[in-house]
Motif scaffolding. Structure first.
Motif, mmCIF file in Angstrom:
data_model
loop_
_atom_site.group_PDB
_atom_site.id
_atom_site.type_symbol
_atom_site.label_atom_id
_atom_site.label_comp_id
_atom_site.label_asym_id
_atom_site.label_seq_id
_atom_site.Cartn_x
_atom_site.Cartn_y
_atom_site.Cartn_z
ATOM 1 N N SER A 29 -3.448 -39.108 8.955
ATOM 2 C CA SER A 29 -2.473 -39.171 7.886
ATOM 3 C C SER A 29 -1.638 -40.414 8.150
ATOM 4 N N PRO A 30 -0.789 -40.808 7.203
ATOM 5 C CA PRO A 30 0.038 -41.987 7.457
ATOM 6 C C PRO A 30 0.914 -41.842 8.706
ATOM 7 N N ASN A 31 1.251 -40.621 9.086
ATOM 8 C CA ASN A 31 2.104 -40.390 10.245
ATOM 9 C C ASN A 31 1.324 -39.901 11.463
ATOM 10 N N ALA A 32 0.001 -40.075 11.465
ATOM 11 C CA ALA A 32 -0.830 -39.577 12.564
ATOM 12 C C ALA A 32 -0.478 -40.269 13.870
ATOM 13 N N THR A 33 -0.548 -39.519 14.951
ATOM 14 C CA THR A 33 -0.292 -40.082 16.261
ATOM 15 C C THR A 33 -1.518 -40.856 16.730
ATOM 16 N N PHE A 34 -1.355 -41.612 17.804
ATOM 17 C CA PHE A 34 -2.471 -42.346 18.385
ATOM 18 C C PHE A 34 -3.625 -41.413 18.706
ATOM 19 N N ALA A 35 -3.335 -40.283 19.328
ATOM 20 C CA ALA A 35 -4.391 -39.348 19.711
ATOM 21 C C ALA A 35 -5.134 -38.834 18.485
ATOM 22 N N GLU A 36 -4.412 -38.539 17.425
ATOM 23 C CA GLU A 36 -5.073 -38.038 16.219
ATOM 24 C C GLU A 36 -5.990 -39.104 15.621
ATOM 25 N N ARG A 37 -5.537 -40.347 15.598
ATOM 26 C CA ARG A 37 -6.385 -41.409 15.058
ATOM 27 C C ARG A 37 -7.582 -41.665 15.974
ATOM 28 N N GLN A 38 -7.379 -41.590 17.261
ATOM 29 C CA GLN A 38 -8.426 -41.892 18.211
ATOM 30 C C GLN A 38 -9.561 -40.878 18.151
ATOM 31 N N PHE A 39 -9.281 -39.654 17.799
ATOM 32 C CA PHE A 39 -10.288 -38.608 17.881
ATOM 33 C C PHE A 39 -10.829 -38.150 16.541
ATOM 34 N N VAL A 40 -10.689 -38.949 15.529
ATOM 35 C CA VAL A 40 -11.284 -38.612 14.240
ATOM 36 C C VAL A 40 -12.445 -39.574 14.008
ATOM 37 N N TRP A 41 -13.627 -39.002 13.793
ATOM 38 C CA TRP A 41 -14.783 -39.792 13.448
ATOM 39 C C TRP A 41 -15.190 -39.401 12.050
ATOM 40 N N ALA A 42 -15.376 -40.373 11.194
ATOM 41 C CA ALA A 42 -15.639 -40.126 9.779
ATOM 42 C C ALA A 42 -16.851 -39.229 9.566
ATOM 43 N N ARG A 97 -20.492 -36.153 22.890
ATOM 44 C CA ARG A 97 -20.785 -37.317 22.037
ATOM 45 C C ARG A 97 -19.589 -38.232 21.859
ATOM 46 N N HIS A 98 -18.409 -37.672 21.715
ATOM 47 C CA HIS A 98 -17.253 -38.471 21.315
ATOM 48 C C HIS A 98 -16.242 -38.745 22.413
ATOM 49 N N VAL A 99 -16.302 -37.997 23.482
ATOM 50 C CA VAL A 99 -15.374 -38.207 24.593
ATOM 51 C C VAL A 99 -16.125 -38.729 25.810
ATOM 52 N N GLY A 100 -17.257 -38.140 26.112
ATOM 53 C CA GLY A 100 -18.085 -38.599 27.212
ATOM 54 C C GLY A 100 -17.356 -38.565 28.547
ATOM 55 N N LEU A 101 -17.447 -39.646 29.283
ATOM 56 C CA LEU A 101 -16.853 -39.750 30.616
ATOM 57 C C LEU A 101 -15.464 -40.383 30.586
#
Length: 174
Positions: free
Chosen positions: A9-22, A91-95
């Protein structure tokens, strides 16, 4: 529990943006199987940590690699417990311990430990330490004596949030 997608969202935190894959948003669904896997991961983290605590794991890259394993197992115990799918995490976090920590904090781990965040960034992805040549890696600012309490702090917080019992010494994960 109803599924909840992590979305930007426009107010998303770094973590929220980092962990969203389209192509594959994370949907949280708590299950008995997930709870059981979470407990196994936590117990495995404690078992790996025992080798560090007892001095079986030597200094240098091997210690960093094993510390990375412990941190990632502990964090994945939390992530699976709150409903993340293990395959999605693979798949998205890995190591990447730094990604796991950010996602765990965004979903209620509540660690709030800048030194552990710094360690997570330094170790990520932790596989790089498996066969690392100490001469080719940057110096790390933690001694064994400093790594142990940082790692214990993370594991204790995971235990507190998940409610998993600490395994008895020598108890195999089931």
């Amino acid at each position: 529990m109803a599924g909840a997608a992590i979305a930007t969202s426009p107010n998303a935190t770094f973590a929220e943006r980092q962990f969203v894959w389209a192509d594959e948003p994370a949907v949280l669904r708590r299950t008995r199987a997930g709870r059981s896997l979470s407990r196994v991961r936590y117990h495995n983290a404690e078992q790996f940590f025992a080798g560090i605590e007892e001095g079986i794991i030597g200094e240098g890259p091997n210690l960093l690699y094993h510390t990375g394993i412990v941190l990632q197992l502990g964090l994945s115990a939390h992530l699976i417990d709150v409903g993340f799918d293990d395959r999605w995490c693979a798949r998205h976090v890995g190591l990447h311990i730094d990604r796991s920590l950010a996602l765990a904090d965004a979903t209620g781990l509540g660690l709030n430990a800048p030194e552990i965040e710094r360690l997570a960034r330094f170790l990520s992805p932790y596989g790089k330490w498996r066969q690392a040549d100490i001469g080719s890696q940057p110096a790390w600012p933690w001694s064994r004596a400093e790594l142990r309490p940082l790692t214990r702090t993370l594991l204790d917080q995971v235990r507190s949030v998940t409610g998993h019992a600490r395994p008895a010494r020598g108890e195999a994960a089931s």
